[in-house]
Design a protein around this motif. Structure first.
Motif, mmCIF file in Angstrom:
data_model
loop_
_atom_site.group_PDB
_atom_site.id
_atom_site.type_symbol
_atom_site.label_atom_id
_atom_site.label_comp_id
_atom_site.label_asym_id
_atom_site.label_seq_id
_atom_site.Cartn_x
_atom_site.Cartn_y
_atom_site.Cartn_z
ATOM 1 N N GLY A 1 -5.122 2.520 -7.229
ATOM 2 C CA GLY A 1 -4.469 1.700 -6.391
ATOM 3 C C GLY A 1 -5.425 0.876 -5.287
ATOM 4 O O GLY A 1 -6.580 1.679 -4.929
ATOM 5 N N ILE A 2 -5.554 0.062 -5.016
ATOM 6 C CA ILE A 2 -6.176 -0.793 -4.181
ATOM 7 C C ILE A 2 -5.420 -0.977 -2.795
ATOM 8 O O ILE A 2 -4.296 -1.504 -3.094
ATOM 9 N N VAL A 3 -5.500 -0.227 -1.598
ATOM 10 C CA VAL A 3 -4.712 0.154 -0.636
ATOM 11 C C VAL A 3 -5.482 -0.455 0.828
ATOM 12 O O VAL A 3 -6.584 -0.306 0.702
ATOM 13 N N ALA A 4 -4.520 -0.960 1.730
ATOM 14 C CA ALA A 4 -5.117 -1.033 2.969
ATOM 15 C C ALA A 4 -5.466 0.357 3.780
ATOM 16 O O ALA A 4 -4.709 1.308 3.529
ATOM 17 N N LEU A 5 -6.448 0.326 4.728
ATOM 18 C CA LEU A 5 -6.876 1.519 5.317
ATOM 19 C C LEU A 5 -6.563 1.166 6.568
ATOM 20 O O LEU A 5 -6.529 0.090 7.153
ATOM 21 N N PRO A 6 -6.309 2.273 7.400
ATOM 22 C CA PRO A 6 -6.171 3.743 6.883
ATOM 23 C C PRO A 6 -4.917 4.056 6.466
ATOM 24 O O PRO A 6 -3.818 3.591 6.497
ATOM 25 N N GLN A 7 -4.930 5.098 5.376
ATOM 26 C CA GLN A 7 -3.786 6.019 5.019
ATOM 27 C C GLN A 7 -3.711 7.353 5.369
ATOM 28 O O GLN A 7 -4.814 7.835 5.442
ATOM 29 N N ALA A 8 -2.415 7.642 5.574
ATOM 30 C CA ALA A 8 -2.333 9.256 5.835
ATOM 31 C C ALA A 8 -2.624 9.702 4.665
ATOM 32 O O ALA A 8 -2.557 9.414 3.558
ATOM 33 N N GLY A 9 -2.976 11.157 4.978
ATOM 34 C CA GLY A 9 -3.536 12.219 3.996
ATOM 35 C C GLY A 9 -2.370 12.220 2.704
ATOM 36 O O GLY A 9 -1.132 12.258 3.151
ATOM 37 N N SER A 10 -2.661 12.108 1.610
ATOM 38 C CA SER A 10 -1.624 12.610 0.561
ATOM 39 C C SER A 10 -2.093 13.618 -0.350
ATOM 40 O O SER A 10 -3.333 13.375 -0.930
ATOM 41 N N SER B 1 0.705 -1.144 -0.022
ATOM 42 C CA SER B 1 -0.015 0.088 0.025
ATOM 43 C C SER B 1 0.902 1.258 0.200
ATOM 44 O O SER B 1 0.572 2.222 -0.734
ATOM 45 N N GLY B 2 2.081 1.257 0.834
ATOM 46 C CA GLY B 2 2.800 2.504 0.855
ATOM 47 C C GLY B 2 3.466 2.680 -0.620
ATOM 48 O O GLY B 2 3.355 3.973 -0.958
ATOM 49 N N GLU B 3 4.055 1.678 -1.394
ATOM 50 C CA GLU B 3 4.605 1.712 -2.611
ATOM 51 C C GLU B 3 3.481 2.562 -3.609
ATOM 52 O O GLU B 3 3.727 3.086 -4.362
ATOM 53 N N THR B 4 2.344 1.679 -3.460
ATOM 54 C CA THR B 4 1.228 2.122 -4.323
ATOM 55 C C THR B 4 0.816 3.517 -4.169
ATOM 56 O O THR B 4 0.685 4.536 -5.173
ATOM 57 N N MET B 5 0.721 4.183 -2.895
ATOM 58 C CA MET B 5 0.400 5.479 -2.925
ATOM 59 C C MET B 5 1.670 6.555 -3.308
ATOM 60 O O MET B 5 1.338 7.580 -3.710
ATOM 61 N N ALA B 6 2.697 6.135 -3.179
ATOM 62 C CA ALA B 6 3.990 6.821 -3.520
ATOM 63 C C ALA B 6 3.995 6.824 -4.996
ATOM 64 O O ALA B 6 4.330 7.759 -5.588
ATOM 65 N N ARG B 7 3.658 5.899 -5.662
ATOM 66 C CA ARG B 7 3.457 6.033 -7.162
ATOM 67 C C ARG B 7 2.363 6.554 -7.781
ATOM 68 O O ARG B 7 2.398 7.107 -8.768
ATOM 69 N N LEU B 8 1.246 6.693 -6.969
ATOM 70 C CA LEU B 8 0.202 7.532 -7.426
ATOM 71 C C LEU B 8 0.500 8.892 -7.152
ATOM 72 O O LEU B 8 0.228 9.917 -8.224
ATOM 73 N N GLN B 9 1.274 9.340 -6.316
ATOM 74 C CA GLN B 9 1.612 10.687 -6.123
ATOM 75 C C GLN B 9 2.795 10.950 -7.150
ATOM 76 O O GLN B 9 2.570 12.174 -7.583
ATOM 77 N N ALA B 10 3.427 10.074 -7.619
ATOM 78 C CA ALA B 10 4.529 10.374 -8.751
ATOM 79 C C ALA B 10 3.715 9.995 -9.997
ATOM 80 O O ALA B 10 4.588 10.518 -11.072
ATOM 81 N N ARG B 11 2.434 9.876 -10.245
ATOM 82 C CA ARG B 11 1.888 9.684 -11.496
ATOM 83 C C ARG B 11 2.244 8.551 -12.133
ATOM 84 O O ARG B 11 2.063 8.531 -13.566
ATOM 85 N N THR B 12 2.783 7.659 -11.664
ATOM 86 C CA THR B 12 3.254 6.476 -12.155
ATOM 87 C C THR B 12 2.254 5.162 -12.304
ATOM 88 O O THR B 12 2.497 4.367 -12.809
#
Length: 307
Positions: free
Chosen positions: A147-156, A132-143
């Motif tokens: 993403g299907i991620v575990a919750l909760p997630q810190a705000g991005s 989940s952490g890497e998925t969020m990072a790659r979404l942030q980087a637009r790559t």
């Protein structure tokens, strides 16, 4: 020679098919002078006569015959191009990059992709196996696009995370273990050898919190970040694991050979869908998101959290 005008080319092909200027004008919803103008401009551009007019209609000259033959293919390709553009613009075609974990990939995503193939066959989904952490990072980087991620997630910043589904956590136990209780408590499980998720995962923190509420901090024999490998170790008798029940209908064959027991107190793993704000999604990504949201209603409780 200047570029061919597709509207004029379509007019010529229609005249060749219907035999007269008047019939072509009616079929194309054009005024007769416009049809004559199209042919005149084509002939001027090519420096050749394309049609011979007679009492019984018109017939193609040799240059006209060549242009009509090639023109049919050009018009077909142009129509196909426009249709493809429309399909992409409407979310019926395109490519979407999706990040997800191995557990979701094995038990849930194939069913999602099957439904997606029925709804929008030309949308290609490229799946990347990530935490989940890497998925969020790659979404942030637009790559990644979704993403299907575990919750909760810190705000991005620039990302939305919405609840998707909730799965009960179960105790997965070796098939040869005896005297297994009807439900498994932290105290009972802490005395057994354990196969745990990698410490970097939200699943590890979720399970550790379940033990921690009972004042326990058991050590695992091995930590992994691959759900199916954990189940294989459980099946081999290496230890027990706490994992989500991710399938929808029949119990998968790799799970049916294990013993499964509910947890006491219960524990739930929540999943969310992470993506850029909907207004910024391309049509294909928005369509995949729609299929995911329709796949199963989210039943995430107050403890799920969101970004």
């Amino acid at each position: 020679m200047r570029e061919l005008n597709l509207d004029q080319l379509r007019t010529l092909v229609t005249i060749a098919d219907l035999g007269t200027f008047a019939a072509a004008a009616r079929a194309l919803h054009l005024a007769p002078p416009t049809v004559s103008l199209h042919i005149g401009e084509l002939e001027s551009r090519l420096g050749a006569s394309l049609l011979e007019r007679g009492s019984r209609g018109v017939r193609l000259t040799a240059p006209g015959g060549v242009l009509v033959e090639r023109g049919r293919q050009l018009l077909k390709e142009a129509d196909a191009t426009l249709e493809q553009v429309r399909r992409v613009a409407e979310g019926r075609a395109g490519k979407v990059r999706l990040g997800t974990s191995t557990g979701v990939l094995v038990h849930l995503l194939p069913q999602v992709l099957e439904r997606l193939a029925r709804a929008v066959a030309d949308v290609e989904v490229d799946v990347v196996i990530l935490g989940s952490g890497e998925t969020m990072a790659r979404l942030q980087a637009r790559t990644l696009d979704l993403g299907i991620v575990a919750l909760p997630q810190a705000g991005s910043p620039g990302l939305d995370v919405q609840p998707w589904r909730s799965d009960p956590m179960m105790a997965f136990l070796p098939p040869r273990w005896t005297d297994v209780p009807a439900s498994v408590t932290p105290a009972w499980l802490a005395d057994r050898p354990l196969v745990a998720n990698d410490a970097s995962t939200l699943m590890h923190r979720l399970t550790a919190g379940w033990f921690g509420e009972a004042g326990l901090q058991p050590r695992a024999r091995i930590e992994l970040n691959y759900t199916e490998a954990m189940k294989s170790l459980v099946a081999a008798g290496y230890g027990a694991a706490v994992l989500p029940m991710e399938w929808l209908d029949e119990v998968p064959a790799d799970v049916a050979r294990l013993q499964m027991r509910p947890l006491d107190p219960p524990l739930t793993r929540h999943l969310g869908l992470a993506h850029r704000p909907r207004a910024l999604l391309d049509a294909a990504t928005a369509e995949v998101l729609r299929v995911l949201l329709d796949f199963t209603p989210a039943a995430v409780g107050a403890g799920a959290g969101s970004a």
